[in-house]
Scaffold this active site. Structure first.
Site, PDB file in Angstrom:
ATOM      1  N   THR A   1      75.418   7.763  50.789  1.00 46.90           N
ATOM      2  CA  THR A   1      76.604   7.001  51.223  1.00 46.90           C
ATOM      3  C   THR A   1      75.822   6.058  51.783  1.00 46.90           C
ATOM      4  O   THR A   1      74.858   5.806  51.927  1.00 46.90           O
ATOM      5  CB  THR A   1      77.363   7.740  52.196  1.00 46.90           C
ATOM      6  N   ASP A   2      76.754   5.098  51.564  1.00 46.82           N
ATOM      7  CA  ASP A   2      75.908   3.652  51.890  1.00 46.82           C
ATOM      8  C   ASP A   2      77.775   3.099  53.030  1.00 46.82           C
ATOM      9  O   ASP A   2      78.486   3.850  53.592  1.00 46.82           O
ATOM     10  CB  ASP A   2      76.012   2.375  51.042  1.00 46.82           C
ATOM     11  N   GLN A   3      77.407   2.376  53.239  1.00 44.41           N
ATOM     12  CA  GLN A   3      77.641   1.554  54.207  1.00 44.41           C
ATOM     13  C   GLN A   3      79.602   1.027  54.258  1.00 44.41           C
ATOM     14  O   GLN A   3      80.056   1.016  54.831  1.00 44.41           O
ATOM     15  CB  GLN A   3      77.162   0.277  55.366  1.00 44.41           C
ATOM     16  N   MET A   4      79.971   1.010  52.986  1.00 41.25           N
ATOM     17  CA  MET A   4      80.904   1.089  52.535  1.00 41.25           C
ATOM     18  C   MET A   4      81.519   2.126  52.378  1.00 41.25           C
ATOM     19  O   MET A   4      83.414   2.418  53.045  1.00 41.25           O
ATOM     20  CB  MET A   4      81.121   0.695  51.181  1.00 41.25           C
TER      21      MET A   4
END
Lengths: 156, 156, 156, 156
Positions: C35-38
């Protein structure tokens, strides 16, 4: 408690002794792809940053790590540790500090710190331990000239 | 030696005590993208595998980790350690074993082993320590019901 | 506009033709580290999933990709494309569908779809093009027996 | 051939038109963790480098991408394409070139080139297409001031 990991005992202690010069310092920024859904740099990224640290350390000593591998040797990671203290966010500039803790023909230990660039706050610290092997992955001492080069003080 | 990392002292010892049941076991395969130019799984991947281990551990306890975050809590990694003993290669099937070492409302410690699938040989072992925080990243104890669920023995 | 990438023209079209059987289907879950910060799976992860798809495809055809490399050959990626339609979230189960679009001794093209597990909704689709090379990275046709095995229909 | 990816048609052509100034150029080095067992940088890394390119592009335009997200907007990737021509190896310095191909309130297209640092040889080229969304992931035009800033020529 059996099986207790030694290092967990330092969890609530503030007894960490920061790296003192000489150390090498490299500046990087947090990539978007290095963040996770908590909105901070993911824990695995620090081990990539440590690796950048030791790559640059060897280059600084005039013995680029790729040359070590080109000569048929490698320093494989046998231990990796990181203590995370503060988060880093996307695009935040930070410093990787790296110092050689121990170097023999058979073994190397590097220590690392990650610090914010703006106020040098300690973000994380850790170490990696390496064993010298040959191309087949067998334990094999590093040649003396390589050991001497890597051991040379950073200051010069 | 000042600043000496405790765990490095165990480098040449074979004193490691393997995980004993109950533990959770998950099977995975080494992805091509997880290899490096040494031809083996890169050291950072193990920390992703540890993370898969604790995700599955929480699911097994009927408290999927995403539900913990959905309730406004998180278990951030404050320490991560791995001891690498044997390499893994592309496409090699392996086992992630995970056990809960410690669980309080403020802190959790998971232990992990990576083993080959075919002969259960020990590839790596390690642990991660976690602190309970809220959405702002402030220390914040986990609700009792979550703690109880996670602490429940694996066997049931 | 000169230099315009062809595929961008399909951006607002719904003209995509889904994969039709036979294809291979593999189930995976989104890792936290993907995952990323979105709060969603990062775009680079899809190319790792495509790779898992073609690894399993070759295994299904009784010619594990590692065996191709063991015989001194490789199928290097010369093009990779992904069209993202819906996000995937941490821990979400999803399907990788993979089919062989083209296979000659010198070139292979694989097509992929990523779909949600629960309702088979299209999450992403893409392809990778590969050239056959030898250990030195020189263009080198694959032996006929390998080509025949990979080309064999999936159904059997 | 039905379902044929358009771009595959350019596989054997040397018709690629290189980026012409103005473009932004960033220098990086291949990390050890970015290599795979072929001994070269893995294909997924290029998409991380493209991302570094557009991060630096936005910064250069005085509108750091993190500020776009701080204002409640995001440019999600809906297409990503890369054409690989030459391999990059561990520690090799390379250049990321990035240019804005298209920019409207709803859509952005960036083009990229990866080149060796020493002789500017073309290593890879590609593009990413982005749609403007709000925090919920719904399509939502970017405010005019952001669009104008990003569209401003690089040269000034």
């Amino acid at each position: 408690m059996k099986n207790s990991p030694n290092s967990a005992s330092c969890l609530n202690k503030e007894s960490y002794l920061p790296l003192t010069p000489p150390y090498l310092e490299i500046e990087e920024r947090v990539r978007y792809s290095e963040t996770d859904q908590m909105g901070v740099a993911h824990n695995k990224g620090y081990f990539e940053w440590f690796e950048i640290g030791r790559t640059e350390y060897c280059r600084k000593k005039q013995i680029p790590y790729k040359d070590i591998e080109a000569r048929g040797h490698a320093l494989v990671v046998v231990e990796a540790f990181c203590r995370y203290r503060k988060p880093l966010r996307y695009d935040q500039p930070f410093l990787i500090r790296v110092a050689l803790q121990e170097m023999t023909p058979k073994k190397a230990v590097f220590r690392y710190e990650i610090r914010t660039k703006d106020d040098r706050a300690l973000v994380a610290h850790g170490y990696t331990t390496h064993i010298a092997v040959n191309k087949k992955g067998e334990v094999c001492p590093l040649p003396e000239d390589l050991v001497e080069k890597i051991k040379r003080p950073l200051a010069d």
